[in-house]
Design a protein around this motif. Structure first.
Motif, PDB file in Angstrom:
ATOM      1  N   PHE A  13     -11.767  -1.688  -7.803  1.00 51.29           N
ATOM      2  CA  PHE A  13     -10.331  -1.945  -7.669  1.00 51.29           C
ATOM      3  C   PHE A  13      -9.766  -1.390  -6.365  1.00 51.29           C
ATOM      4  O   PHE A  13      -8.956  -2.020  -5.699  1.00 51.29           O
ATOM      5  CB  PHE A  13      -9.564  -1.347  -8.852  1.00 51.29           C
ATOM      6  CG  PHE A  13      -8.099  -1.686  -8.847  1.00 51.29           C
ATOM      7  CD1 PHE A  13      -7.670  -2.944  -9.251  1.00 51.29           C
ATOM      8  CD2 PHE A  13      -7.159  -0.767  -8.429  1.00 51.29           C
ATOM      9  CE1 PHE A  13      -6.316  -3.273  -9.235  1.00 51.29           C
ATOM     10  CE2 PHE A  13      -5.801  -1.084  -8.408  1.00 51.29           C
ATOM     11  CZ  PHE A  13      -5.380  -2.341  -8.817  1.00 51.29           C
ATOM     12  N   GLU A  14     -10.179  -0.184  -5.981  1.00 49.87           N
ATOM     13  CA  GLU A  14      -9.610   0.444  -4.790  1.00 49.87           C
ATOM     14  C   GLU A  14     -10.300   0.019  -3.505  1.00 49.87           C
ATOM     15  O   GLU A  14      -9.701   0.068  -2.430  1.00 49.87           O
ATOM     16  CB  GLU A  14      -9.662   1.974  -4.910  1.00 49.87           C
ATOM     17  CG  GLU A  14      -8.671   2.546  -5.904  1.00 49.87           C
ATOM     18  CD  GLU A  14      -8.474   4.040  -5.712  1.00 49.87           C
ATOM     19  OE1 GLU A  14      -9.365   4.675  -5.095  1.00 49.87           O
ATOM     20  OE2 GLU A  14      -7.440   4.566  -6.167  1.00 49.87           O
ATOM     21  N   LEU A  61     -10.946 -13.066  -8.941  1.00 47.14           N
ATOM     22  CA  LEU A  61     -10.368 -11.737  -8.715  1.00 47.14           C
ATOM     23  C   LEU A  61     -10.594 -10.751  -9.852  1.00 47.14           C
ATOM     24  O   LEU A  61     -10.668  -9.542  -9.617  1.00 47.14           O
ATOM     25  CB  LEU A  61      -8.869 -11.862  -8.413  1.00 47.14           C
ATOM     26  CG  LEU A  61      -8.555 -12.054  -6.925  1.00 47.14           C
ATOM     27  CD1 LEU A  61      -9.070 -13.389  -6.415  1.00 47.14           C
ATOM     28  CD2 LEU A  61      -7.075 -11.911  -6.643  1.00 47.14           C
ATOM     29  N   ASP A 107      -6.864  -5.186  -0.618  1.00 46.54           N
ATOM     30  CA  ASP A 107      -6.741  -6.101  -1.749  1.00 46.54           C
ATOM     31  C   ASP A 107      -5.773  -5.535  -2.782  1.00 46.54           C
ATOM     32  O   ASP A 107      -6.116  -5.333  -3.938  1.00 46.54           O
ATOM     33  CB  ASP A 107      -8.117  -6.352  -2.379  1.00 46.54           C
ATOM     34  CG  ASP A 107      -8.051  -7.373  -3.511  1.00 46.54           C
ATOM     35  OD1 ASP A 107      -7.130  -8.213  -3.476  1.00 46.54           O
ATOM     36  OD2 ASP A 107      -8.899  -7.316  -4.420  1.00 46.54           O
ATOM     37  N   HIS A 108      -4.558  -5.243  -2.344  1.00 44.44           N
ATOM     38  CA  HIS A 108      -3.509  -4.787  -3.266  1.00 44.44           C
ATOM     39  C   HIS A 108      -2.159  -5.094  -2.637  1.00 44.44           C
ATOM     40  O   HIS A 108      -2.072  -5.538  -1.484  1.00 44.44           O
ATOM     41  CB  HIS A 108      -3.633  -3.296  -3.593  1.00 44.44           C
ATOM     42  CG  HIS A 108      -3.592  -2.390  -2.395  1.00 44.44           C
ATOM     43  ND1 HIS A 108      -2.477  -2.241  -1.594  1.00 44.44           N
ATOM     44  CD2 HIS A 108      -4.538  -1.586  -1.850  1.00 44.44           C
ATOM     45  CE1 HIS A 108      -2.736  -1.369  -0.625  1.00 44.44           C
ATOM     46  NE2 HIS A 108      -3.980  -0.979  -0.745  1.00 44.44           N
ATOM     47  N   GLY A 158     -11.762  -2.999  -2.717  1.00 48.27           N
ATOM     48  CA  GLY A 158     -11.834  -4.418  -2.399  1.00 48.27           C
ATOM     49  C   GLY A 158     -11.071  -4.767  -1.135  1.00 48.27           C
ATOM     50  O   GLY A 158     -10.033  -4.177  -0.831  1.00 48.27           O
ATOM     51  N   LYS A 175     -12.020  -6.987  -8.954  1.00 45.68           N
ATOM     52  CA  LYS A 175     -11.094  -5.876  -9.175  1.00 45.68           C
ATOM     53  C   LYS A 175     -11.575  -4.961 -10.296  1.00 45.68           C
ATOM     54  O   LYS A 175     -11.225  -3.781 -10.333  1.00 45.68           O
ATOM     55  CB  LYS A 175      -9.691  -6.412  -9.466  1.00 45.68           C
ATOM     56  CG  LYS A 175      -9.055  -7.026  -8.228  1.00 45.68           C
ATOM     57  CD  LYS A 175      -7.577  -7.305  -8.401  1.00 45.68           C
ATOM     58  CE  LYS A 175      -6.980  -7.800  -7.092  1.00 45.68           C
ATOM     59  NZ  LYS A 175      -5.523  -7.970  -7.144  1.00 45.68           N
ATOM     60  N   THR A 176     -12.386  -5.492 -11.191  1.00 47.29           N
ATOM     61  CA  THR A 176     -12.989  -4.647 -12.223  1.00 47.29           C
ATOM     62  C   THR A 176     -14.090  -3.783 -11.632  1.00 47.29           C
ATOM     63  O   THR A 176     -14.202  -2.592 -11.947  1.00 47.29           O
ATOM     64  CB  THR A 176     -13.579  -5.524 -13.349  1.00 47.29           C
ATOM     65  OG1 THR A 176     -12.534  -6.311 -13.924  1.00 47.29           O
ATOM     66  CG2 THR A 176     -14.220  -4.672 -14.431  1.00 47.29           C
ATOM     67  N   CYS A 206     -16.357  -6.460  -1.662  1.00 47.62           N
ATOM     68  CA  CYS A 206     -16.634  -5.035  -1.789  1.00 47.62           C
ATOM     69  C   CYS A 206     -18.149  -4.901  -1.644  1.00 47.62           C
ATOM     70  O   CYS A 206     -18.861  -5.902  -1.558  1.00 47.62           O
ATOM     71  CB  CYS A 206     -16.136  -4.491  -3.126  1.00 47.62           C
ATOM     72  SG  CYS A 206     -17.034  -5.076  -4.585  1.00 47.62           S
ATOM     73  N   SER A 263      -8.600   1.134   0.099  1.00 39.03           N
ATOM     74  CA  SER A 263      -8.745  -0.281   0.411  1.00 39.03           C
ATOM     75  C   SER A 263      -8.445  -0.573   1.877  1.00 39.03           C
ATOM     76  O   SER A 263      -9.103  -1.404   2.504  1.00 39.03           O
ATOM     77  CB  SER A 263      -7.840  -1.131  -0.494  1.00 39.03           C
ATOM     78  OG  SER A 263      -8.133  -2.507  -0.347  1.00 39.03           O
TER      79      SER A 263
END
Length: 338
Positions: free
Chosen positions: A282-283, A274, A300-301, A285, A278-279, A159, A317
């Motif tokens: 989150f959206e 991760l 990344d989801h 990445g 992701k912290t 990111c 993402s």
């Protein structure tokens, strides 16, 4: 001068949110010719999905990637699969597995030929593919086989604020200490540094290498792997001319000031890498596969079956993955020309 080749986007799991993300991504990007992409999917499925979600997205079937530029501003360019795909949102069906894999195979072949600048993959559902006979742990390993890659692929999550690479990926935490080797860390570091130079325009990448144990082993008091396995790997990377340092205590590596001191963090296991990214984002990445002869990125989801077909899915993402793949392709062209 010919326009750069467009990106190829795969269908992903048809019961998931991939189709919705594709439609929404086109809505956000269609006015930008530099962001042109096409998707390998069933045009009828996407037309029906757009109608269901009340998304104003004209679907244009194209004969080949070269037609993408002329179609992109007017509608979503779709290179049709041979298989028809119905795909009821939220309902997995192993019968669609071959279409999912065919979309990936076609995208990879087009990237290998140069007809596509790179591959962006919508999320797949590994369990339903495995039920249909899929033998790979996930996308990354399948792509490596398709590309006949001579080196082990490396997963990087990225990111704007952070890049992380897990040295070991999908394995139980209890197996990590025995699986982790100096050679594995060195090879991962080399692949990562090479990719950052070639596809990210970073002339001298800085690799921060995390320790495995609390406090990076505390001089052997909290574990021997940091001194016996990780430190020699850092020294070998340094001997290669790579600016690597560590092992570092992982609990102090990811705050804002620390992140300014490196370009990528090499982490020893999945969650060590991760959780921080992701912290932080989150959206936004992006999952990038390094070490392949082609460019590949992915959101990344996962497939988010619980919200598929509801219109709630965020394309953030996927948009980031498309932008990153385009930037990597541009950096690669510039590196090759210099």
């Amino acid at each position: 001068m010919a326009a750069p080749a467009p990106l190829a986007l795969t269908m992903g799991e048809p019961a998931g949110i991939g189709g919705e993300l594709t439609l929404k991504a086109w809505q956000r990007l269609h006015s930008d010719a530099a962001a042109a992409f096409f998707v390998i999917d069933d045009p009828r499925r996407l037309t029906a999905l757009a109608k269901r979600l009340n998304l104003d997205v004209p679907v244009i079937e194209i004969a080949g990637p070269e037609a993408t530029a002329g179609a992109f501003c007017a509608g979503l360019p779709v290179l049709a699969l041979e298989q028809a795909v119905a795909g009821e949102p939220g309902r997995l069906d192993p019968a669609h597995a071959e279409a999912v894999l065919a979309s990936i195979r076609h995208a990879v072949a087009l990237a290998q030929s140069g007809a596509a600048a790179g591959v962006v993959t919508n999320p797949i559902h590994k369990q339903v593919l495995m039920e249909a006979g899929f033998k790979h742990p996930g996308h990354t390993e399948y792509l490596a086989e398709l590309c006949r890659s001579a080196r082990a692929p490396v997963m990087m999550l990225a990111c704007p604020e952070l890049r992380v690479v897990p040295v070991t990926v999908h394995m139980p935490l209890t197996r990590v200490p025995e699986a982790l080797t100096t050679a594995m860390i060195v090879e991962t570091g080399r692949t990562t540094a090479e990719a950052l130079r070639h596809h990210f325009g970073i002339a001298r990448p800085r690799l921060a290498v995390a320790g495995l144990n609390p406090h990076a082993g505390e001089g052997g008091q909290l574990g021997r792997e940091d001194d016996a396995v990780i430190r020699p790997a850092v020294q070998k990377l340094q001997a290669d001319g790579i600016e690597a340092f560590g092992p570092l205590p992982a609990d102090t590596m990811f705050h804002a000031a620390a992140r300014r001191g490196y370009d990528v963090a090499l982490c020893m296991y999945h969650d060590q890498a991760l959780i921080p990214i992701k912290t932080i984002d989150f959206e936004g990445g992006v999952n990038v596969t390094l070490g392949l002869p082609i460019i590949r990125s992915s959101p990344d989801h996962g497939t988010a079956l619980d919200i598929a077909g509801t219109g709630k899915a965020s394309p953030a993402s996927l948009l980031a993955a498309l932008r990153m793949a385009a930037e990597m392709a541009a950096a690669g062209r510039q590196t090759a020309a210099s």
